[in-house]
Every structure is written in C-alpha cells, then in structure tokens.
Write an enzyme that holds these catalytic residues in place. Structure first.
Site, short mmCIF file in Angstrom:
data_model
loop_
_atom_site.label_atom_id
_atom_site.label_comp_id
_atom_site.label_asym_id
_atom_site.label_seq_id
_atom_site.Cartn_x
_atom_site.Cartn_y
_atom_site.Cartn_z
N ASN A 39 0.90 -1.02 0.10
CA ASN A 39 -0.15 -0.10 -0.04
C ASN A 39 0.89 1.36 -0.07
O ASN A 39 0.33 2.41 -0.53
CB ASN A 39 -0.87 -0.04 1.28
CG ASN A 39 -0.35 -0.32 2.56
OD1 ASN A 39 0.43 -1.36 2.68
ND2 ASN A 39 -0.20 0.39 3.64
N SER A 43 -11.04 -5.07 -0.17
CA SER A 43 -11.99 -4.13 0.58
C SER A 43 -12.69 -3.27 -0.71
O SER A 43 -11.83 -2.63 -1.65
CB SER A 43 -10.99 -3.34 1.38
OG SER A 43 -11.67 -2.50 2.02
N HIS A 89 -13.71 -0.07 -0.09
CA HIS A 89 -13.33 1.55 -0.18
C HIS A 89 -12.13 1.59 -0.96
O HIS A 89 -11.91 2.81 -1.13
CB HIS A 89 -13.29 2.10 1.05
CG HIS A 89 -12.22 1.71 2.30
ND1 HIS A 89 -11.42 2.57 2.19
CD2 HIS A 89 -12.01 0.70 2.74
CE1 HIS A 89 -10.48 2.29 3.15
NE2 HIS A 89 -10.88 1.19 3.64
N CYS A 105 -3.77 4.38 8.56
CA CYS A 105 -3.97 4.17 10.04
C CYS A 105 -2.58 4.64 10.78
O CYS A 105 -2.67 4.86 12.01
CB CYS A 105 -3.68 2.52 10.26
SG CYS A 105 -4.74 1.57 9.24
N1 PLP Z 1 -4.15 -4.24 3.63
C1 PLP Z 1 -3.77 -3.17 3.17
C2 PLP Z 1 -2.53 -3.67 2.02
C3 PLP Z 1 -4.22 -1.80 2.91
O1 PLP Z 1 -3.92 -1.03 2.08
C4 PLP Z 1 -5.39 -1.76 3.99
C5 PLP Z 1 -5.82 -0.37 4.10
O2 PLP Z 1 -5.17 0.66 3.80
C6 PLP Z 1 -5.84 -2.79 4.80
C7 PLP Z 1 -5.24 -3.84 4.32
C8 PLP Z 1 -6.92 -2.65 5.58
O3 PLP Z 1 -8.15 -2.29 4.81
P1 PLP Z 1 -9.51 -1.87 5.50
O4 PLP Z 1 -9.53 -0.48 5.47
O5 PLP Z 1 -10.61 -2.23 4.67
O6 PLP Z 1 -9.54 -2.44 6.75
#
Ligand code: PLP
Length: 371
Positions: free
Chosen positions: A144, A192, A194, A318
């Site tokens: 990400n 996911s 969103h 986060c």
């Molecule tokens: N994994 C990755 C690679 C992500 O980028 C994200 C969100 O930024 C997540 C997991 C968590 O996703 P969610 O926001 O749907 O909990």
C-alpha cells in the site's frame, strides 16, 4: 481552493454510478436479507448479485466470498485461527502485523521476513522456512505504501509444493492487477470495497474451502453460519457495483492512471534534485509513487501540499497521524531518515494531467522552501 486527491491507496471516492446502485437499498429497499417476505428476498437477491460481481473481479466463485465490514476484519478472520509457524513480511499492513504480534504473544512462532532495498522478499529464504517447518504464510500482493508487488504466483507455487496454507492481503491488488484467485494456489484472500471506489463498510474474505473459514461471529446463520449479524446491504451492493466497474473498465483505468503516475514521477525526479523512488526498480502498481526527498521532512511537505488543497500521505492511513516514519520504507532502506523523507502519491483514473502539473509545481516550490 483547488482540491487534488492523490491518496487513493488510503481510500477512494464513491463513483456516482455506485451511489446510484446503492440508493434504493438506503431507502425503499430496506429489507433484511434473512426475512422470508418479498422485501427480504429483494435484499437477498441484491446480495447474491454483489457476491457474484465481487467474485468475478478476483477470479473466484460466489460461494468462496464471505462478506464482512473491512479488510482488517477479513485479515483478522483469516489469521487468528492459525496455528504452527506463520511466515509473513516486515512490510505488511498493520492489520496483519498487529494480528501477528497477538499470535506471538499467545505463544505462536511468527517470522517476519525482511525485504531488500527494492522491497522484495528473498524467495530462497521463504522456501527454506517452508521446507523445514509446518508453516502458514500471510503476504500482501501489492504494498500500500510503495505499490511494490510480491510475486504471488511464485509464492503460491512454493506454498503448494510444501503444503503450506497461503493467505494473501490483496487489498491494493484488486482492481489494479489481474487477480485470478482460482488459477493460483491461494487459500484465502482479503479485499476491501473502499479501495476500489466502493463504499466503506464492506469487504470480503475469499476462501478456497469453507473449512478455511472458522466461524467468526456466532448468532444468526449469515454468511453460511460464519459471520452472524444482519448484513450491511447498501454497502455490499455498492461493493458489487464497484467491483463490476473495476473489472469492466480495468484496462482503460490502468492505462490512464499509469500515464499520469509516470508523468508525475518523471517530472518530480527531473525538476527536484535529490529525489528517488522507493521500490522504483521492480514491478509496481501503476497508480503508486513513493518518492524520497533528500533533506526534507515529508510530514512537513505533506502539510504544505495540504495547504494547497493536495491530499497525499507519508504512510498508511492508520499510521498517518503517528509521528513514527513508515515501517515499510525503514524495512527497505534500513534508514529512519530516508523513511521520514518519503512521501506517497497514489493516483486514480479520476485524476487529470492538469492536476499532475499543479502537484508537480506545488511540490517543487514546497521542497525548495523547506530546504
Ligand atoms: N491491507 C492493505 C494493504 C491496505 O492498504 C489496507 C488499508 O489501507 C488494509 C489492509 C485494511 O483495509 P480496511 O481499511 O478495509 O480495513
């Protein structure tokens, strides 16, 4: 003030067509999919359609899709039940790393494999662990923060050779890469809504076999008895519409965003001295550019760009409010300083060349001011 959104790996805007598909389920079609009357049946049919659309986006079958509220939940769901040795990497999302630290605290052996300067795993090292231990593996498909891709097909083949369970965090891969769940030996996968221009509050755990999905919440029989609780029908419907759009517009979206990202990256590298691309040498997502700016505090740079209406990020959402620089860039560069100098630009097909030109101009002058 002009608003430019270059933070699409954090979340994406809801497209009007997706909102339109959701609206009836926020208004007159409010039935509970578990009810046996017609209103309930309409909601149930809408969920069935969404399940099919989500499955189609990632090359899975409808019955392999288990809806939940976030990919964080899907990852917790997939990993909490793991026993034995769990192999993961140092650059995973917090959703994985935090579950791993709980598993470790509970006595499990968790190995977080290091990455090289380009964010890549050493597959020989992974294979050595697989050969010697009874392992499960949890790795992300696309990072990400940098967009760096792990070679999931090769990893899946290695896991298959050694009989290891493979869970894949495909949150950033879905809609941005061709994902063929059933063609690869992946056991489970998290995605996911969103992140693919769908609403927040819907996500999925995709699982090869029902046995790989332990009951998460007990109660009514929703999600084949594995996640009880009345479903968020409007969000799931939106997830389906977004998945369908991501699949049918995949090629044009990736072409558009790839050329915008390349323009942004090449112009910044050209016009701003002392810049580098984290993970720029290997395979990456078409939309992501993580750029380091020598002697610049990336938090301050993000703040100055925000002041000009530009949304970018120094790490995952986060972590964005924490002062600690990105664990991903630290794992790649082994440098706290380089991590604190790195900024993520994550674009989408909704961005324009004019926006790229504006961001490049603003970044050039902000960097000069900060230096
Ligand atoms: N994994 C990755 C690679 C992500 O980028 C994200 C969100 O930024 C997540 C997991 C968590 O996703 P969610 O926001 O749907 O909990």
């Amino acid at each position: 003030m002009r608003q430019v959104y270059f933070d699409n790996n954090s979340t994406t805007p809801l497209e009007p067509e997706t909102l339109e598909g959701m609206l009836p389920f926020l208004t007159e079609q409010f039935g509970n999919p578990s009810s046996s009357h017609s209103l309930g049946a309409i909601a149930e049919q809408a969920m069935t359609r969404a399940r099919h659309e989500v499955a189609s986006l990632v090359g899975a079958e409808s019955e392999q899709v288990y809806f939940c509220a976030s990919a964080t939940e899907a990852i917790n769901w997939a990993l909490r039940a793991r026993t034995g040795v769990l192999l993961t990497s140092e650059v995973e999302h917090a959703a994985t790393l935090e579950v791993c630290s709980d598993l470790r605290a509970g006595g499990a052996t968790v190995v977080a494999l290091p990455v090289d300067s380009q964010g890549q795993l050493n597959l020989d090292e992974l294979e050595q662990y697989l050969a010697h231990d009874d392992c499960a593996v949890s790795l992300m498909w696309a990072n990400n923060e940098t967009g760096v891709l792990f070679p999931i097909a090769e990893i899946a083949a290695a896991c298959k050779r050694h009989g290891a369970h493979l869970h894949v965090d495909a949150v950033q891969a879905a809609g941005k890469l061709p994902v063929a769940f059933n063609d690869l030996s992946i056991d489970s996968m998290a995605i996911s809504s969103h992140k693919i221009f769908g609403p927040k509050g819907a996500a999925a755990l995709i699982a090869r076999e029902p046995a790989g999905v332990p009951p998460l919440l007990r109660g009514g029989g929703q999600e084949r008895g594995r996640r009880a609780g009345t479903e968020n029908v409007p969000a799931i419907v939106g997830f389906g519409v977004a998945a369908n759009r991501a699949r049918s517009h995949f090629t044009e979206r990736m072409h558009t965003v790839g050329s915008l990202r390349d323009k942004l990256e090449s112009e910044i590298l050209q016009r701003v001295p002392g810049t580098w691309v984290n993970g720029g040498e290997g395979s990456r997502l078409a939309n992501t550019s993580n750029i380091g700016f020598d002697a610049v505090d990336a938090e301050a740079l993000a703040g100055m760009l925000d002041g000009q209406g530009i949304a970018v990020s120094t790490g995952s959402a986060c972590h964005a409010k924490a002062i600690e620089p990105s664990h991903v860039i630290r794992a790649m560069t082994r440098s706290h300083t380089k991590a604190s100098e790195s900024l993520r630009f994550s674009l989408s097909h909704l961005n324009t060349r004019e926006e790229v030109a504006y961001v490049v101009d603003c970044a050039c002058s902000a960097v000069a001011d900060l230096r």
